[in-house]
Motif scaffolding. Structure first.
Motif, mmCIF file in Angstrom:
data_model
loop_
_atom_site.group_PDB
_atom_site.id
_atom_site.type_symbol
_atom_site.label_atom_id
_atom_site.label_comp_id
_atom_site.label_asym_id
_atom_site.label_seq_id
_atom_site.Cartn_x
_atom_site.Cartn_y
_atom_site.Cartn_z
ATOM 1 N N ILE A 71 -32.590 -0.530 33.734
ATOM 2 C CA ILE A 71 -33.591 0.419 33.869
ATOM 3 C C ILE A 71 -34.743 0.482 32.517
ATOM 4 O O ILE A 71 -34.256 0.845 31.698
ATOM 5 N N ILE A 72 -36.007 0.286 32.668
ATOM 6 C CA ILE A 72 -36.782 0.354 31.752
ATOM 7 C C ILE A 72 -37.277 1.844 31.490
ATOM 8 O O ILE A 72 -37.892 2.303 32.461
ATOM 9 N N ARG A 73 -37.097 2.201 30.318
ATOM 10 C CA ARG A 73 -37.342 3.741 30.127
ATOM 11 C C ARG A 73 -38.715 3.814 29.565
ATOM 12 O O ARG A 73 -39.126 4.018 28.401
ATOM 13 N N LYS A 74 -39.730 3.888 30.564
ATOM 14 C CA LYS A 74 -41.142 4.019 29.977
ATOM 15 C C LYS A 74 -41.379 5.522 29.739
ATOM 16 O O LYS A 74 -42.524 5.716 29.452
ATOM 17 N N ASP A 75 -40.502 6.542 29.697
ATOM 18 C CA ASP A 75 -40.865 7.670 29.391
ATOM 19 C C ASP A 75 -40.506 7.917 28.011
ATOM 20 O O ASP A 75 -40.747 8.828 27.366
ATOM 21 N N LEU A 76 -39.928 6.862 27.603
ATOM 22 C CA LEU A 76 -39.608 6.870 25.956
ATOM 23 C C LEU A 76 -40.594 6.100 24.950
ATOM 24 O O LEU A 76 -41.347 5.094 25.650
ATOM 25 N N PRO A 77 -40.755 6.392 23.877
ATOM 26 C CA PRO A 77 -41.680 5.532 22.993
ATOM 27 C C PRO A 77 -41.323 4.022 22.787
ATOM 28 O O PRO A 77 -40.069 3.809 22.879
ATOM 29 N N LEU A 78 -42.140 3.344 22.553
ATOM 30 C CA LEU A 78 -41.720 1.765 22.283
ATOM 31 C C LEU A 78 -40.942 1.724 20.941
ATOM 32 O O LEU A 78 -41.138 2.586 19.868
ATOM 33 N N GLU A 79 -39.955 0.814 20.936
ATOM 34 C CA GLU A 79 -39.366 0.450 19.480
ATOM 35 C C GLU A 79 -39.122 -0.983 19.444
ATOM 36 O O GLU A 79 -38.945 -1.659 20.358
ATOM 37 N N PRO A 80 -38.961 -1.485 18.339
ATOM 38 C CA PRO A 80 -38.808 -2.723 18.032
ATOM 39 C C PRO A 80 -37.316 -3.475 18.562
ATOM 40 O O PRO A 80 -36.504 -2.728 18.047
ATOM 41 N N GLN A 81 -37.803 -4.524 19.023
ATOM 42 C CA GLN A 81 -36.133 -5.096 19.680
ATOM 43 C C GLN A 81 -36.398 -6.727 19.341
ATOM 44 O O GLN A 81 -37.390 -7.151 19.473
ATOM 45 N N PRO A 82 -35.398 -6.998 18.731
ATOM 46 C CA PRO A 82 -35.404 -8.579 18.233
ATOM 47 C C PRO A 82 -35.337 -9.494 19.648
ATOM 48 O O PRO A 82 -34.477 -9.310 20.377
ATOM 49 N N ARG A 83 -36.242 -10.285 19.533
ATOM 50 C CA ARG A 83 -36.132 -11.458 20.547
ATOM 51 C C ARG A 83 -36.168 -12.718 20.078
ATOM 52 O O ARG A 83 -37.045 -13.271 19.329
ATOM 53 N N SER A 84 -35.135 -13.706 20.621
ATOM 54 C CA SER A 84 -34.958 -14.918 20.257
ATOM 55 C C SER A 84 -35.691 -15.951 21.160
ATOM 56 O O SER A 84 -35.838 -15.715 22.259
ATOM 57 N N TYR A 85 -36.239 -17.016 20.518
ATOM 58 C CA TYR A 85 -36.862 -18.059 21.588
ATOM 59 C C TYR A 85 -36.846 -19.453 20.649
ATOM 60 O O TYR A 85 -36.670 -19.668 19.392
ATOM 61 N N TYR A 86 -36.835 -20.631 21.485
ATOM 62 C CA TYR A 86 -36.735 -21.899 20.877
ATOM 63 C C TYR A 86 -38.273 -22.550 20.817
ATOM 64 O O TYR A 86 -38.998 -22.367 21.647
ATOM 65 N N ARG A 87 -38.621 -23.012 19.673
ATOM 66 C CA ARG A 87 -39.927 -23.587 19.680
ATOM 67 C C ARG A 87 -39.878 -24.720 18.606
ATOM 68 O O ARG A 87 -39.052 -24.838 17.617
#
Length: 303
Positions: A71-87
């Motif tokens: 569940i995406i909690r759009k009622d809460l403020p944004l916060e940094p989340q680590p996201r990994s990707y291959y490039r």
């Protein structure tokens, strides 16, 4: 009585099929035609009695059951989340490099809803094999689970029958219930009857809904202990019973219809057509929806 369809939103059809049983299982009979359905949810082509599993994902309900939900909690403020990707990139010397890079991206927090992980079982009933749910208690506290399990079976098989958990038998259909869905005994104030009435009035205009709901509330404020909802040709008709008073009130969503008051003869009424009930020889009282209607209903039900 089979319950068929893609989904249900209320327990009305389940309660009607349960015929007053308080603890049931939902079951679908295994036949030659169910081989593909069984395979789709993970069973062998010829499952053995006692086999059970969490069904494979075949739609939204089974996906929630097996995987849970984020569940995406759009009622809460944004916060940094680590996201990994291959490039792949080039360095200052034009040399290509590839690998995984990780960045912090501002995202809404996620909340994980655990998977219910309800299981389906292979059981034997009167010589036939069925796929069945675990037992369900048909009370208000379990209403959401009962709707959920009903929709799980409908998504997997498109239909189900109701099995009495206590005696292990499929609950059969009675002749008197071809025209009526009779709900389990108990009090039916407006809070409980409202959703059932709402299912039938949803196609009416708002102005008409208001009239119907006001009439139904006037009756249900006296806490009927019996409720039957009409189906097919009886759709839109409700019978509110007051067993201790020997009174059964026939009310409908059709504004021009009168209200009919019958005595303690539900067994006889349930086998008749509308024309026989309203215009036949059964003793009844007809109350026109005029300015005196509410006062008349109150005087009858307040006895």
């Amino acid at each position: 009585m089979q319950v068929k369809g893609k989904s249900i939103r209320s327990v009305a059809r389940l309660l009607a099929a349960s015929k007053g049983c308080e603890e049931v299982k939902l079951a679908h009979r295994i036949t030659d035609d169910t081989e593909e359905l069984l395979s789709a949810v993970g069973f062998d082509k010829e499952p053995l009695t006692g086999d059970y599993l969490i069904p494979e994902v075949v739609g939204k309900v089974t996906a929630l059951n097996a995987r849970g939900k984020e569940i995406i909690r759009k009622d809460l403020p944004l916060e940094p989340q680590p996201r990994s990707y291959y490039r792949t990139w080039k360095d200052w010397h034009g040399q290509e490099h590839s690998g995984i890079q990780t960045r912090d991206i501002n995202m809404y927090p996620r909340e994980y809803q655990p998977a219910p992980e309800e299981t389906l079982h292979v059981i034997e009933v009167e010589g036939d094999k069925y796929i069945a749910t675990d037992s369900m208690e048909l009370n208000e506290s379990n209403e959401s689970r009962n709707i959920y399990l009903s929709n799980l079976m409908l998504e997997c098989f498109g239909s189900f029958e109701v099995l009495d958990s206590k005696n292990g038998n499929i609950i059969s259909t009675k002749v008197k219930q071809l025209h009526w869905d009779i709900l389990p005994p108990g009090e039916y104030p407006w809070e409980k009857a409202k959703s059932l009435v709402g299912e039938v009035t949803k196609k009416l205009k708002d102005s008409e809904k208001g009239v119907v709901e006001t009439r139904m509330q006037a009756i249900t404020k006296y806490n009927p202990d019996f409720l039957a909802t009409g189906r097919a040709g009886f759709s839109g008709y409700f019978i509110y019973g007051f067993a201790s008073k020997g009174i059964y009130v026939l009310e409908s969503i059709y504004l021009d219809n009168a209200t009919y008051i019958f005595g303690d003869n539900w067994e006889q009424l349930s086998k008749l057509t509308k024309n026989q009930i309203i215009n036949g020889e059964i003793e009844h009282q007809r109350i026109v929806h005029d300015k005196k209607w509410k006062r008349t209903i109150n005087s009858i039900l307040a006895r």
